[in-house]
Design a protein around this motif. Sequence first.
Motif, short mmCIF file in Angstrom:
data_model
loop_
_atom_site.label_atom_id
_atom_site.label_comp_id
_atom_site.label_asym_id
_atom_site.label_seq_id
_atom_site.Cartn_x
_atom_site.Cartn_y
_atom_site.Cartn_z
N LEU A 137 0.83 -1.20 0.00
CA LEU A 137 0.00 0.00 0.00
C LEU A 137 0.87 1.25 0.00
O LEU A 137 0.59 2.22 -0.72
CB LEU A 137 -0.93 0.01 1.22
N VAL A 138 1.92 1.23 0.81
CA VAL A 138 2.86 2.36 0.84
C VAL A 138 3.57 2.47 -0.51
O VAL A 138 3.78 3.57 -1.03
CB VAL A 138 3.89 2.18 1.98
N LEU A 139 3.93 1.32 -1.08
CA LEU A 139 4.58 1.32 -2.40
C LEU A 139 3.70 1.96 -3.45
O LEU A 139 4.15 2.79 -4.26
CB LEU A 139 4.94 -0.12 -2.78
N ALA A 140 2.41 1.60 -3.46
CA ALA A 140 1.47 2.18 -4.43
C ALA A 140 1.31 3.68 -4.21
O ALA A 140 1.26 4.46 -5.16
CB ALA A 140 0.11 1.48 -4.34
N GLY A 141 1.24 4.11 -2.94
CA GLY A 141 1.13 5.54 -2.64
C GLY A 141 2.36 6.30 -3.08
O GLY A 141 2.24 7.41 -3.63
N ALA A 142 3.54 5.72 -2.87
CA ALA A 142 4.78 6.37 -3.30
C ALA A 142 4.86 6.44 -4.82
O ALA A 142 5.35 7.42 -5.39
CB ALA A 142 5.99 5.62 -2.74
N TRP A 143 4.38 5.40 -5.51
CA TRP A 143 4.35 5.38 -6.98
C TRP A 143 3.52 6.56 -7.50
O TRP A 143 3.94 7.28 -8.41
CB TRP A 143 3.78 4.05 -7.45
N VAL A 144 2.35 6.77 -6.89
CA VAL A 144 1.50 7.89 -7.28
C VAL A 144 2.18 9.21 -6.94
O VAL A 144 2.14 10.17 -7.73
CB VAL A 144 0.13 7.79 -6.57
N GLY A 145 2.82 9.28 -5.78
CA GLY A 145 3.50 10.51 -5.37
C GLY A 145 4.61 10.92 -6.33
O GLY A 145 4.80 12.12 -6.60
N LEU A 187 -5.43 -6.70 -6.07
CA LEU A 187 -5.60 -8.09 -6.52
C LEU A 187 -4.62 -9.02 -5.81
O LEU A 187 -4.97 -10.17 -5.48
CB LEU A 187 -5.41 -8.17 -8.04
N LEU A 188 -3.39 -8.54 -5.57
CA LEU A 188 -2.44 -9.35 -4.81
C LEU A 188 -2.94 -9.57 -3.39
O LEU A 188 -2.77 -10.66 -2.82
CB LEU A 188 -1.06 -8.67 -4.79
N TYR A 189 -3.54 -8.53 -2.82
CA TYR A 189 -4.10 -8.69 -1.47
C TYR A 189 -5.23 -9.73 -1.47
O TYR A 189 -5.35 -10.54 -0.54
CB TYR A 189 -4.63 -7.34 -0.97
N HIS A 191 -5.47 -12.25 -3.36
CA HIS A 191 -4.91 -13.60 -3.52
C HIS A 191 -4.15 -14.06 -2.28
O HIS A 191 -4.29 -15.21 -1.86
CB HIS A 191 -3.97 -13.62 -4.73
N TYR A 192 -3.34 -13.16 -1.69
CA TYR A 192 -2.47 -13.55 -0.58
C TYR A 192 -3.00 -13.17 0.80
O TYR A 192 -2.52 -13.67 1.81
CB TYR A 192 -1.08 -12.91 -0.77
N GLY A 193 -3.97 -12.23 0.85
CA GLY A 193 -4.53 -11.85 2.14
C GLY A 193 -3.66 -10.95 2.98
O GLY A 193 -3.87 -10.83 4.19
N THR A 194 -2.68 -10.30 2.40
CA THR A 194 -1.80 -9.38 3.13
C THR A 194 -1.21 -8.36 2.17
O THR A 194 -1.07 -8.63 0.97
CB THR A 194 -0.67 -10.14 3.84
N PHE A 195 -0.86 -7.20 2.73
CA PHE A 195 -0.15 -6.18 1.95
C PHE A 195 1.35 -6.21 2.21
O PHE A 195 2.10 -5.48 1.55
CB PHE A 195 -0.69 -4.78 2.29
N HIS A 196 1.79 -6.99 3.19
CA HIS A 196 3.21 -7.03 3.55
C HIS A 196 3.96 -7.98 2.63
O HIS A 196 3.64 -9.18 2.57
CB HIS A 196 3.38 -7.43 5.01
N LEU A 197 4.97 -7.46 1.96
CA LEU A 197 5.69 -8.24 0.96
C LEU A 197 6.38 -9.47 1.55
O LEU A 197 6.32 -10.55 0.95
CB LEU A 197 6.70 -7.34 0.24
N PRO A 198 7.07 -9.38 2.71
CA PRO A 198 7.70 -10.61 3.26
C PRO A 198 6.71 -11.73 3.51
O PRO A 198 7.00 -12.90 3.21
CB PRO A 198 8.33 -10.11 4.57
N GLU A 199 5.53 -11.39 4.04
CA GLU A 199 4.50 -12.42 4.27
C GLU A 199 4.00 -12.98 2.95
O GLU A 199 3.74 -14.18 2.82
CB GLU A 199 3.34 -11.83 5.07
N MET A 200 3.85 -12.10 1.97
CA MET A 200 3.39 -12.52 0.65
C MET A 200 4.39 -13.49 0.02
O MET A 200 4.00 -14.53 -0.56
CB MET A 200 3.21 -11.28 -0.22
#
Length: 328
Positions: A137-145, A187-189, A191-200
């Motif tokens: 989520l932070v990654l997507a926000g930074a991408w937009v920023g 969509l990744l969330y 499928h994986y049920g989390t926004f945290h990349l290490p858990e994913m």
Amino acid sequence: MQEFLMFLSMPALLVWLILPVALLVLAAFSGWTRNPLKLDHCWRIASRLFEASMVSTVMVGILLLLGGGVPELGRQFGLYPDGLAVWMALLVAFIGWVILRYAENYLRGDPTRARFLPWFLTTLASVLLLLFTDNLLVLAGAWVGVSLALHHLLTLYGHRPEARLAALQKFIISRVGDICVVGAVLLLYRHYGTFHLPEMLQVAYTGVSGSLALDVASVLFAVAAILKCAQIPFHGWLLRVMEAPTPVSALLHAGVINLGGFLWLRLYPVFEGFTAGHLLLLSIGGLTAVVAVLAMMSQSSVKHALAWSTSAQMGFMLFEIGMGAYTL
């Protein structure tokens, strides 16, 4: 020895954590103040912050090689310190530092100088935040920023019709790319049920089966990368941004235009095998690499030749990712 390495890792990671925030605070202050002396101080402080970023990044890289428990410690702060983040952070900080030193004199006496610094710092703060975070989520926000801040830099010379056209074209393309990234993250969330990349990644390494959501996410990420990396037929904005001041066109190479490649290098383990997104990168990237190289050799303008060269290099990078040659 391990405890000593952990002790050294803490300050280096804290600088990583604080640096994007410090750049944003400095950007806000430099945009607010109208005092020329204070504005000059802001330029010098920004230079010191980029120097601190380079030093801390080198330290994090050395500690990674020595096995100082940096990844585990970094994840406690919401950071994702690995070799990819280290190399990209070093690239961004160094090129940002060089551009800042150049622009300080290049724009002296230019009425756009006061507007340049805050949006320049905001752009690079967003890039660094995107590199460091382990939360999608932070990654997507930074991408937009990144794309929103860059738009203000592209319109520094708003009286030039070509500059306005380039900014408008880039704005539309960036918004489509932003929608693709946000949609793919959701969509990744799903499928994986989390926004945290290490858990994913942990779930992905267990061999979980694919899904339609994962296939669609790969296509959306591929489209976002193609748009960000100025691939054919969406490359026109890169040629037109040459109307912006030289430091702005140079800024594209400080982790902005190559963010599409970084996105895939960060996320490729979450996809299973060869996806539709890989096929898209393979075809569009390969086509762009060939066409842009041929176009580059026919240019009489050095700036346009460099723009085509950049597009070709980004195409070659995406082509390699499409083939699965991530290490290359």
